[in-house]
Design a protein around this motif. Structure first.
Motif, short mmCIF file in Angstrom:
data_model
loop_
_atom_site.label_atom_id
_atom_site.label_comp_id
_atom_site.label_asym_id
_atom_site.label_seq_id
_atom_site.Cartn_x
_atom_site.Cartn_y
_atom_site.Cartn_z
N GLY A 1 0.83 -1.20 0.00
CA GLY A 1 0.00 0.00 0.00
C GLY A 1 0.86 1.25 0.00
N ALA A 2 0.44 2.26 -0.76
CA ALA A 2 1.23 3.48 -0.89
C ALA A 2 0.49 4.67 -0.29
N ARG A 3 1.19 5.45 0.51
CA ARG A 3 0.64 6.64 1.14
C ARG A 3 1.35 7.88 0.59
N ARG A 4 0.58 8.94 0.31
CA ARG A 4 1.18 10.17 -0.19
C ARG A 4 1.93 10.88 0.94
N GLU A 5 3.19 11.28 0.66
CA GLU A 5 4.02 11.95 1.66
C GLU A 5 4.21 13.43 1.37
N GLY A 6 3.94 13.85 0.15
CA GLY A 6 4.13 15.25 -0.18
C GLY A 6 4.50 15.42 -1.64
N PHE A 7 5.24 16.50 -1.90
CA PHE A 7 5.63 16.82 -3.27
C PHE A 7 7.14 17.02 -3.31
N ARG A 8 7.75 16.54 -4.40
CA ARG A 8 9.22 16.63 -4.52
C ARG A 8 9.63 17.69 -5.53
N ALA A 9 10.68 18.43 -5.17
CA ALA A 9 11.36 19.34 -6.10
C ALA A 9 12.86 19.10 -5.94
N LEU B 1 17.09 24.82 6.37
CA LEU B 1 16.13 24.25 7.32
C LEU B 1 15.89 25.15 8.52
N THR B 2 16.86 26.01 8.83
CA THR B 2 16.69 26.91 9.99
C THR B 2 16.26 28.31 9.58
N ALA B 3 16.11 28.54 8.29
CA ALA B 3 15.65 29.86 7.85
C ALA B 3 14.26 30.13 8.42
N PRO B 4 14.01 31.35 8.88
CA PRO B 4 12.71 31.65 9.49
C PRO B 4 11.51 31.26 8.62
N ARG B 5 11.66 31.41 7.33
CA ARG B 5 10.52 31.13 6.46
C ARG B 5 10.19 29.63 6.40
N PHE B 6 11.16 28.77 6.78
CA PHE B 6 10.94 27.33 6.68
C PHE B 6 10.88 26.62 8.04
N ALA B 7 11.31 27.30 9.09
CA ALA B 7 11.50 26.63 10.39
C ALA B 7 10.23 25.95 10.88
N GLN B 8 9.09 26.64 10.76
CA GLN B 8 7.85 26.06 11.28
C GLN B 8 7.46 24.82 10.49
N ARG C 1 6.56 19.05 7.79
CA ARG C 1 6.00 19.28 6.45
C ARG C 1 7.06 19.56 5.41
N LEU C 2 8.32 19.59 5.81
CA LEU C 2 9.41 19.90 4.88
C LEU C 2 10.64 19.08 5.25
N THR D 1 3.48 20.82 0.08
CA THR D 1 2.94 21.49 -1.11
C THR D 1 4.06 21.66 -2.13
N ALA D 2 3.66 21.77 -3.39
CA ALA D 2 4.65 21.96 -4.45
C ALA D 2 5.35 23.30 -4.30
N GLU D 3 4.58 24.33 -3.92
CA GLU D 3 5.16 25.66 -3.78
C GLU D 3 6.24 25.69 -2.71
N LEU D 4 5.98 25.07 -1.57
CA LEU D 4 6.96 25.05 -0.49
C LEU D 4 8.20 24.25 -0.90
N ALA D 5 8.01 23.14 -1.57
CA ALA D 5 9.15 22.32 -2.00
C ALA D 5 10.04 23.09 -2.96
N GLN D 6 9.44 23.78 -3.91
CA GLN D 6 10.23 24.51 -4.90
C GLN D 6 10.94 25.71 -4.27
N GLU D 7 10.27 26.37 -3.36
CA GLU D 7 10.89 27.52 -2.71
C GLU D 7 12.10 27.09 -1.88
N ALA D 8 11.96 25.99 -1.14
CA ALA D 8 13.07 25.50 -0.32
C ALA D 8 14.21 25.00 -1.21
N ALA D 9 13.88 24.35 -2.31
CA ALA D 9 14.93 23.86 -3.21
C ALA D 9 15.72 25.02 -3.81
N TYR D 10 15.03 26.10 -4.15
CA TYR D 10 15.74 27.24 -4.71
C TYR D 10 16.61 27.93 -3.65
N TYR D 11 16.07 28.00 -2.45
CA TYR D 11 16.84 28.60 -1.35
C TYR D 11 18.15 27.82 -1.14
#
Length: 478
Positions: free
Chosen positions: A306-314, A341-348, A354-355, A392-402
């Motif tokens: 069985g497969a469970r969705r974990e999120g979105f990859r970038a 990972l410790t940047a304020p925009r991603f810490a939470q 979630r990330l 979310t795709a948006e969060l994954a892409q933003e963190a990858a670019y960062y």
């Protein structure tokens, strides 16, 4: 059936998610000159991970086209074919292949009666099985799987299949069909079905299935685009190659018995263990004779996937060949990871799970990770893969670019320039990939009847009416 078989059972095996070799027609003709009682192929598996099962998407392999020469030969000679279809093996995957099978039958004017056996389980049926017991336990310890499986685990899964064993296939063949097509199935079970139906001992059927399940991969040289032939009887079986330039050897067959197995001589299967500790292999005229396999009965269980969705990859990719940077490649990427990972925009999001972000250095430790015994880049260049999974795709892409920017311009001891010490081979530098899934269910479900969950739907192909669009309609009770 009791007593020893009167006649040998001859199988032609191949893999139907791999395109056949150029000499497939000659090989099939040669095999039928030796005699064939069934054409058997596996076409499902979990080797590609949980993505296909979870997403419902299909691997870009035209399995119907791959089986066409084999189906033609089977129909011409009046012997059954047995296939699993659809890689992940869910209803949506099977149906995708059956539509191609429809087209193939229509194009060739074929009208086969086929026993179709689906392997996807409904959440409702699996939930009931979990609630009513006995416990559904992980297939392997230490894999981070729920022990035992809970209703919550079932509710979170996108799709669940159970591997069909030989018994449902035997039930299909007993109906006198031209072929049996299944969803996700035990590979060797497909090859075991007809021999067991005709009285071949389970141990011999399972050992032969082990040799044939990957087609010509067990030959020398190994190539799963080729087919392989075996004749089974009451005391063992003989393997031959229908292909010129490829042959079974004692070495190739013994090596293949180690394939996908954690123990050198024991392999657990539904209903028992295949024991090859006393197996023998000998050269005979034109092939290799295999004997001595044993089968130890055990309570019957179905392997669930069985497969469970974990999120979105970038992802993002960088190349490095600056010597000073290569010497400190891991500390450089670790610093970028930490900064992201410790940047304020991603810490939470990180704190809430979630990330997730990892950097893999190809040329250093991308394969083994922390288990890699070598701790320095030994080549003149390396590749860095930034791998981000977020909810979310948006969060994954933003963190990858960062992270990409931290690597692209980030300082490191000994740097001679202010930036530009890594190359970006891809544009855009951040690539959105897809949803990400995990095998959250890889458990064993005890059952009293190995057939009950997999009813045989005898269908005339090509079908004039599409199969039910709602998979729940086709689900069987456990």
């Amino acid at each position: 059936m009791s007593g020893l078989p009167v006649e040998p059972v001859r199988l032609l095996g191949f893999v139907n998610h791999i395109a056949p070799s150029a000499d497939v027609e000659e090989a099939i003709a040669r095999a039928f000159e030796w005699g064939v009682d069934a054409v058997v192929a596996q076409g499902t598996g979990s080797d590609w991970g949980p993505y296909w099962l979870g997403s419902g998407e299909q691997v870009a392999a035209n399995q119907a086209a791959n089986v066409e020469p084999y189906v033609r030969a089977a129909l011409e000679h009046g012997v059954p074919f047995v296939f699993s279809f659809g890689i992940a093996g869910g209803d949506v995957h099977l149906e995708s292949c059956l539509r191609r099978f429809d087209e193939m039958c229509e194009r060739n004017g074929w009208r086969p009666r086929v026993g179709v056996i689906r392997s996807e389980l409904s959440r409702a049926d699996l939930r009931a099985a979990v609630e009513q017991g006995p416990p559904v336990v992980p297939c392997a310890a230490g894999a981070g799987l729920a022990d035992p499986l809970t209703v919550e685990d079932v509710d979170q899964v996108e799709r669940v299949v159970a591997l069909i064993g030989p018994e449902p296939v035997m039930a299909g063949l007993e109906q006198g069909v031209d072929g049996v097509i299944t969803g996700r199935a035990l590979d060797i079970g497909l090859f075991m079905a007809l021999p067991m139906l005709r009285g071949i001992p389970t141990a011999i059927a399972a050992h032969a299935g082990k040799m044939l399940e990957c087609g010509g991969l067990a030959l020398e040289p190994g190539d799963s685009g080729r087919c392989i032939w075996a004749s089974l009887d009451a005391t063992g079986f003989t393997v031959r190659s229908p292909h010129e330039g490829a042959a079974p050897t004692i070495r190739s067959l013994v090596s293949h018995t180690f394939y996908e197995r954690s123990h050198p001589t024991q392999e657990d299967n539904p209903g028992g263990t295949l024991d090859l500790s006393a197996a023998t292999y000998a050269e005979v005229d034109g092939g290799i004779r295999c004997e001595g396999a044993q089968w130890h009965e055990a309570p019957y269980t179905l392997l669930l996937e069985g497969a469970r969705r974990e999120g979105f990859r970038a992802v993002s990719l960088l190349g490095v060949r600056e010597p000073a940077l290569l010497e400190q490649a891991r500390s450089w990427t670790d610093a970028a990871e930490q900064a992201t990972l410790t940047a304020p925009r991603f810490a939470q999001a990180v704190a809430e799970g979630r990330l997730r972000l990892h950097t893999r250095i190809f040329g250093l430790d991308a394969v083994l990770g922390d288990l890699e015994p070598h701790h320095a880049v030994t080549g003149h260049e390396a590749g860095v893969l930034v791998d981000v999974v977020a909810d979310t795709a948006e969060l994954a892409q933003e963190a990858a670019y960062y992270a990409f920017i931290r690597l692209f311009i980030g300082p490191y001891p000994g740097r001679k320039t202010t930036a530009g010490n890594a190359a970006a081979p891809l544009m855009p530098v951040v690539v959105p990939v897809s949803d990400v899934y995990s095998f959250s269910i890889y458990h064993l479900l005890p059952v009293a009847d190995p057939v009950a969950a997999f009813p045989v739907d005898v269908t005339a192909f090509p079908r004039r009416v599409s199969a039910p669009s709602n998979p729940e309609v086709a689900h069987a009770a456990l």
